[in-house]
Scaffold this motif. Structure first.
Motif, PDB file in Angstrom:
ATOM      1  N   ILE A 196       0.835  -1.208   0.000  1.00  0.00           N
ATOM      2  CA  ILE A 196       0.000   0.000   0.000  1.00  0.00           C
ATOM      3  C   ILE A 196       0.867   1.254   0.000  1.00  0.00           C
ATOM      4  O   ILE A 196       0.646   2.173  -0.792  1.00  0.00           O
ATOM      5  N   ILE A 197       1.859   1.285   0.879  1.00  0.00           N
ATOM      6  CA  ILE A 197       2.736   2.460   0.977  1.00  0.00           C
ATOM      7  C   ILE A 197       3.517   2.656  -0.316  1.00  0.00           C
ATOM      8  O   ILE A 197       3.678   3.778  -0.799  1.00  0.00           O
ATOM      9  N   GLU A 198       3.987   1.565  -0.897  1.00  0.00           N
ATOM     10  CA  GLU A 198       4.761   1.661  -2.137  1.00  0.00           C
ATOM     11  C   GLU A 198       3.902   2.201  -3.280  1.00  0.00           C
ATOM     12  O   GLU A 198       4.362   3.021  -4.075  1.00  0.00           O
ATOM     13  N   CYS A 199       2.657   1.759  -3.358  1.00  0.00           N
ATOM     14  CA  CYS A 199       1.766   2.246  -4.420  1.00  0.00           C
ATOM     15  C   CYS A 199       1.351   3.694  -4.182  1.00  0.00           C
ATOM     16  O   CYS A 199       1.293   4.493  -5.111  1.00  0.00           O
ATOM     17  N   LYS A 200       1.061   4.023  -2.949  1.00  0.00           N
ATOM     18  CA  LYS A 200       0.551   5.352  -2.627  1.00  0.00           C
ATOM     19  C   LYS A 200       1.657   6.405  -2.605  1.00  0.00           C
ATOM     20  O   LYS A 200       1.454   7.528  -3.042  1.00  0.00           O
ATOM     21  N   PHE A 201       2.834   6.046  -2.090  1.00  0.00           N
ATOM     22  CA  PHE A 201       3.913   7.022  -1.948  1.00  0.00           C
ATOM     23  C   PHE A 201       5.093   6.649  -2.840  1.00  0.00           C
ATOM     24  O   PHE A 201       5.078   6.941  -4.010  1.00  0.00           O
ATOM     25  N   ASP A 202       6.096   5.998  -2.286  1.00  0.00           N
ATOM     26  CA  ASP A 202       7.242   5.580  -3.089  1.00  0.00           C
ATOM     27  C   ASP A 202       7.976   4.433  -2.398  1.00  0.00           C
ATOM     28  O   ASP A 202       7.632   4.029  -1.299  1.00  0.00           O
ATOM     29  N   GLU A 203       8.979   3.920  -3.083  1.00  0.00           N
ATOM     30  CA  GLU A 203       9.714   2.770  -2.561  1.00  0.00           C
ATOM     31  C   GLU A 203      10.506   3.123  -1.306  1.00  0.00           C
ATOM     32  O   GLU A 203      10.669   2.297  -0.406  1.00  0.00           O
ATOM     33  N   LYS A 204      10.983   4.355  -1.229  1.00  0.00           N
ATOM     34  CA  LYS A 204      11.748   4.777  -0.050  1.00  0.00           C
ATOM     35  C   LYS A 204      10.872   4.740   1.201  1.00  0.00           C
ATOM     36  O   LYS A 204      11.296   4.283   2.260  1.00  0.00           O
ATOM     37  N   ALA A 205       9.652   5.205   1.079  1.00  0.00           N
ATOM     38  CA  ALA A 205       8.728   5.175   2.215  1.00  0.00           C
ATOM     39  C   ALA A 205       8.384   3.736   2.587  1.00  0.00           C
ATOM     40  O   ALA A 205       8.242   3.408   3.763  1.00  0.00           O
ATOM     41  N   ALA A 206       8.271   2.884   1.588  1.00  0.00           N
ATOM     42  CA  ALA A 206       7.948   1.480   1.849  1.00  0.00           C
ATOM     43  C   ALA A 206       9.078   0.774   2.594  1.00  0.00           C
ATOM     44  O   ALA A 206       8.832  -0.130   3.394  1.00  0.00           O
ATOM     45  N   LYS A 207      10.312   1.194   2.360  1.00  0.00           N
ATOM     46  CA  LYS A 207      11.436   0.584   3.071  1.00  0.00           C
ATOM     47  C   LYS A 207      11.392   0.909   4.561  1.00  0.00           C
ATOM     48  O   LYS A 207      11.927   0.171   5.376  1.00  0.00           O
ATOM     49  N   GLY A 208      10.748   2.001   4.913  1.00  0.00           N
ATOM     50  CA  GLY A 208      10.592   2.352   6.322  1.00  0.00           C
ATOM     51  C   GLY A 208       9.744   1.339   7.074  1.00  0.00           C
ATOM     52  O   GLY A 208       9.871   1.185   8.289  1.00  0.00           O
ATOM     53  N   ILE A 209       8.899   0.635   6.362  1.00  0.00           N
ATOM     54  CA  ILE A 209       8.054  -0.388   6.977  1.00  0.00           C
ATOM     55  C   ILE A 209       8.918  -1.526   7.522  1.00  0.00           C
ATOM     56  O   ILE A 209       8.576  -2.163   8.514  1.00  0.00           O
ATOM     57  N   ASP A 210      10.056  -1.760   6.888  1.00  0.00           N
ATOM     58  CA  ASP A 210      10.946  -2.841   7.334  1.00  0.00           C
ATOM     59  C   ASP A 210      11.515  -2.596   8.728  1.00  0.00           C
ATOM     60  O   ASP A 210      11.967  -3.531   9.382  1.00  0.00           O
ATOM     61  N   THR A 211      11.507  -1.356   9.191  1.00  0.00           N
ATOM     62  CA  THR A 211      12.058  -1.058  10.517  1.00  0.00           C
ATOM     63  C   THR A 211      11.085  -1.406  11.641  1.00  0.00           C
ATOM     64  O   THR A 211      11.464  -1.395  12.801  1.00  0.00           O
ATOM     65  N   ILE A 212       9.862  -1.720  11.288  1.00  0.00           N
ATOM     66  CA  ILE A 212       8.850  -2.038  12.305  1.00  0.00           C
ATOM     67  C   ILE A 212       8.972  -3.513  12.692  1.00  0.00           C
ATOM     68  O   ILE A 212       8.805  -4.387  11.850  1.00  0.00           O
ATOM     69  N   PRO A 213       9.266  -3.791  13.956  1.00  0.00           N
ATOM     70  CA  PRO A 213       9.413  -5.189  14.373  1.00  0.00           C
ATOM     71  C   PRO A 213       8.050  -5.858  14.547  1.00  0.00           C
ATOM     72  O   PRO A 213       7.301  -5.536  15.457  1.00  0.00           O
ATOM     73  N   LEU A 214       7.724  -6.775  13.645  1.00  0.00           N
ATOM     74  CA  LEU A 214       6.438  -7.460  13.724  1.00  0.00           C
ATOM     75  C   LEU A 214       6.572  -8.979  13.766  1.00  0.00           C
ATOM     76  O   LEU A 214       5.595  -9.686  13.579  1.00  0.00           O
ATOM     77  N   SER A 215       7.762  -9.482  14.010  1.00  0.00           N
ATOM     78  CA  SER A 215       7.902 -10.936  14.049  1.00  0.00           C
ATOM     79  C   SER A 215       7.258 -11.484  15.314  1.00  0.00           C
ATOM     80  O   SER A 215       7.038 -10.769  16.291  1.00  0.00           O
ATOM     81  N   ASN A 216       6.964 -12.737  15.304  1.00  0.00           N
ATOM     82  CA  ASN A 216       6.307 -13.383  16.437  1.00  0.00           C
ATOM     83  C   ASN A 216       7.151 -13.271  17.709  1.00  0.00           C
ATOM     84  O   ASN A 216       6.624 -13.167  18.805  1.00  0.00           O
ATOM     85  N   ASP A 217       8.469 -13.271  17.566  1.00  0.00           N
ATOM     86  CA  ASP A 217       9.355 -13.212  18.730  1.00  0.00           C
ATOM     87  C   ASP A 217       9.370 -11.838  19.394  1.00  0.00           C
ATOM     88  O   ASP A 217       9.607 -11.724  20.587  1.00  0.00           O
ATOM     89  N   THR A 218       9.137 -10.788  18.618  1.00  0.00           N
ATOM     90  CA  THR A 218       9.237  -9.445  19.184  1.00  0.00           C
ATOM     91  C   THR A 218       7.905  -8.859  19.604  1.00  0.00           C
ATOM     92  O   THR A 218       7.871  -7.872  20.320  1.00  0.00           O
ATOM     93  N   THR A 219       6.793  -9.440  19.177  1.00  0.00           N
ATOM     94  CA  THR A 219       5.502  -8.833  19.493  1.00  0.00           C
ATOM     95  C   THR A 219       4.675  -9.618  20.495  1.00  0.00           C
ATOM     96  O   THR A 219       3.732  -9.100  21.045  1.00  0.00           O
ATOM     97  N   SER A 220       4.974 -10.859  20.729  1.00  0.00           N
ATOM     98  CA  SER A 220       4.116 -11.644  21.627  1.00  0.00           C
ATOM     99  C   SER A 220       4.444 -11.435  23.082  1.00  0.00           C
ATOM    100  O   SER A 220       5.340 -10.793  23.460  1.00  0.00           O
TER     101      SER A 220
END
Length: 101
Positions: free
Chosen positions: A77-101
């Motif tokens: 969604i971010i890549e389509c709406k904005f750009d690839e640089k903004a979409a790379k910022g999503i990678d900094t969000i820790p959402l793995s099972n080990d970090t969120t549970s």
């Protein structure tokens, strides 16, 4: 050190000491700004991770849905709406099972 200065930076050897003091102060300001910005980005990523985890828990879903489904969808969604640089910022969000549970 003087030899290095005269050989590598000959254009600066005749500058007054005030010039270097000003440069030192300017560098300090830039470093503080960069440090503040990176700290803010990390805090925002952590808060985003918490909010996603909270909504997943409210829905009663498994935490793996965040990394396997939500993160790729948000990135698209971010890549389509904005750009690839903004979409790379999503990678900094820790959402793995080990970090969120």
């Amino acid at each position: 050190m003087r030899r290095h200065f005269e050989r590598v930076h000959p254009e600066c050897k005749d500058k007054p000491t005030d010039f270097f003091r000003r440069k030192c102060i300017e560098l300090g300001k830039v470093q503080k700004c960069i440090s503040y910005h990176s700290k803010t980005v990390n805090e925002k990523a952590l808060m985003t991770s918490y909010l996603v985890s909270y909504r997943i828990a409210q829905a009663g879903e498994a935490h793996t849905v965040a990394e396997n489904l939500i993160k790729p969808c948000v990135k698209d969604i971010i890549e389509c709406k904005f750009d690839e640089k903004a979409a790379k910022g999503i990678d900094t969000i820790p959402l793995s099972n080990d970090t969120t549970s």
